[in-house]
Every structure is written in structure tokens, then in C-alpha cells.
Design a protein around this motif. Structure first.
Motif, PDB file in Angstrom:
ATOM      1  N   GLY A 270      34.858  43.873  42.701  1.00  0.00           N
ATOM      2  CA  GLY A 270      33.902  42.787  42.857  1.00  0.00           C
ATOM      3  C   GLY A 270      32.514  43.209  43.307  1.00  0.00           C
ATOM      4  N   PHE A 271      32.199  44.495  43.203  1.00  0.00           N
ATOM      5  CA  PHE A 271      30.882  44.978  43.611  1.00  0.00           C
ATOM      6  C   PHE A 271      29.997  45.185  42.386  1.00  0.00           C
ATOM      7  N   LEU A 272      28.715  44.857  42.541  1.00  0.00           N
ATOM      8  CA  LEU A 272      27.767  44.999  41.434  1.00  0.00           C
ATOM      9  C   LEU A 272      27.587  46.464  41.061  1.00  0.00           C
ATOM     10  N   THR A 273      27.633  46.692  39.759  1.00  0.00           N
ATOM     11  CA  THR A 273      27.592  48.030  39.194  1.00  0.00           C
ATOM     12  C   THR A 273      26.784  47.965  37.900  1.00  0.00           C
ATOM     13  N   ILE A 274      26.199  49.083  37.491  1.00  0.00           N
ATOM     14  CA  ILE A 274      25.492  49.165  36.202  1.00  0.00           C
ATOM     15  C   ILE A 274      25.805  50.507  35.554  1.00  0.00           C
TER      16      ILE A 274
END
Length: 138
Positions: free
Chosen positions: A26-30
Motif C-alpha cells: 500500500g505504499f506509493l511507488t513508481i
């Protein structure tokens, strides 16, 4: 250590997503699993932000040149203002300024200035709009 081999393995295992997404926790990643979520200590460096900005300026300039050929012949301060406007509202949003573009086509910079300020953009961000629009009339 063979950096290229590791790079290829990571690319294969991580996959590449070219926008922010939530990872399996659930952590923002790119990109290739790059954590950018500050809740987990992620982010980008100042150098990376500067590189992205440079890339984005080049990209927006190319888009404006392709969509509005007059862009290439405009005075530099006008080009710079148009790039700033495109950053704020997107190139597609900037294309909706029909009266402004019509004025620019005939080198009526005062008309372009007035048309830019006669907009929702100017109503929503009046100080920034005034500063940017003032450079449309060099």
C-alpha cells in the motif's frame, strides 16, 4: 558486481509502471519499484527532481511546437510564459485558449495578454496568472 545483469533482473522482477501506484503493502511507488511514499522514507532527490523538470520542459516545449507551429517564432518571454501555463494546466488545457492563440498568430501580444487573463485560469490563480500573462506582452 555486474550492474547491467542486476538491472535486467530487477526490470524483469519489478516490472515498470510509469505512474504512481500502490505496491503490495500500500505504499506509493513508481518506475521499477522505486518507493516514493514519505510514510516509509521514500521520495526523490533534488537532483532527480531537477532532471525531471528539465525533461518536462523539453517535452512541453516539443508538444507546443508540434501543436502550435507559431510557438517556435514567438519571442522568448512569450514562449516561456506558454510553457509555464502548460505546466499549470497541461498542454491540452492551454490549447483551449483560442483567443489567446489567435492573437499570438498575428503578433497581437496585448490581445494575447488580455485573452489569457479573461479565463478561469486567471480567476483561480490570479497572482500567478498576472505574472505569467504580463510576459505575453513583451
Amino acid at each position: 558486481m555486474n550492474t547491467q545483469r542486476i538491472r535486467e533482473r530487477l526490470k524483469a522482477h519489478e516490472g515498470c509502471v510509469l505512474h504512481a501506484y500502490e505496491d503490495s503493502e500500500g505504499f506509493l511507488t513508481i518506475g521499477y519499484g522505486r518507493l516514493i511514499d514519505e510514510r516509509r522514507g521514500g521520495g526523490i532527490s533534488q537532483s532527480e527532481a531537477d532532471q525531471m523538470l528539465t525533461h518536462d520542459i523539453i517535452d512541453v516545449t516539443a508538444q507546443l511546437s508540434a501543436r502550435k507551429p507559431v510557438f517556435r517564432s514567438l519571442p522568448e518571454p512569450v514562449q516561456e510564459s506558454l510553457v509555464e501555463m502548460a505546466f499549470q494546466m497541461g498542454v491540452a488545457g492551454l490549447m483551449k485558449f483560442h483567443d489567446m492563440w489567435a492573437s499570438l498568430e498575428v503578433e497581437d501580444y496585448a490581445g494575447a495578454h488580455d485573452a489569457a487573463l479573461d479565463s478561469d485560469w486567471a480567476d483561480e490563480t490570479p497572482q500567478r496568472a498576472r505574472e505569467v500573462a504580463d510576459r505575453l506582452d513583451p
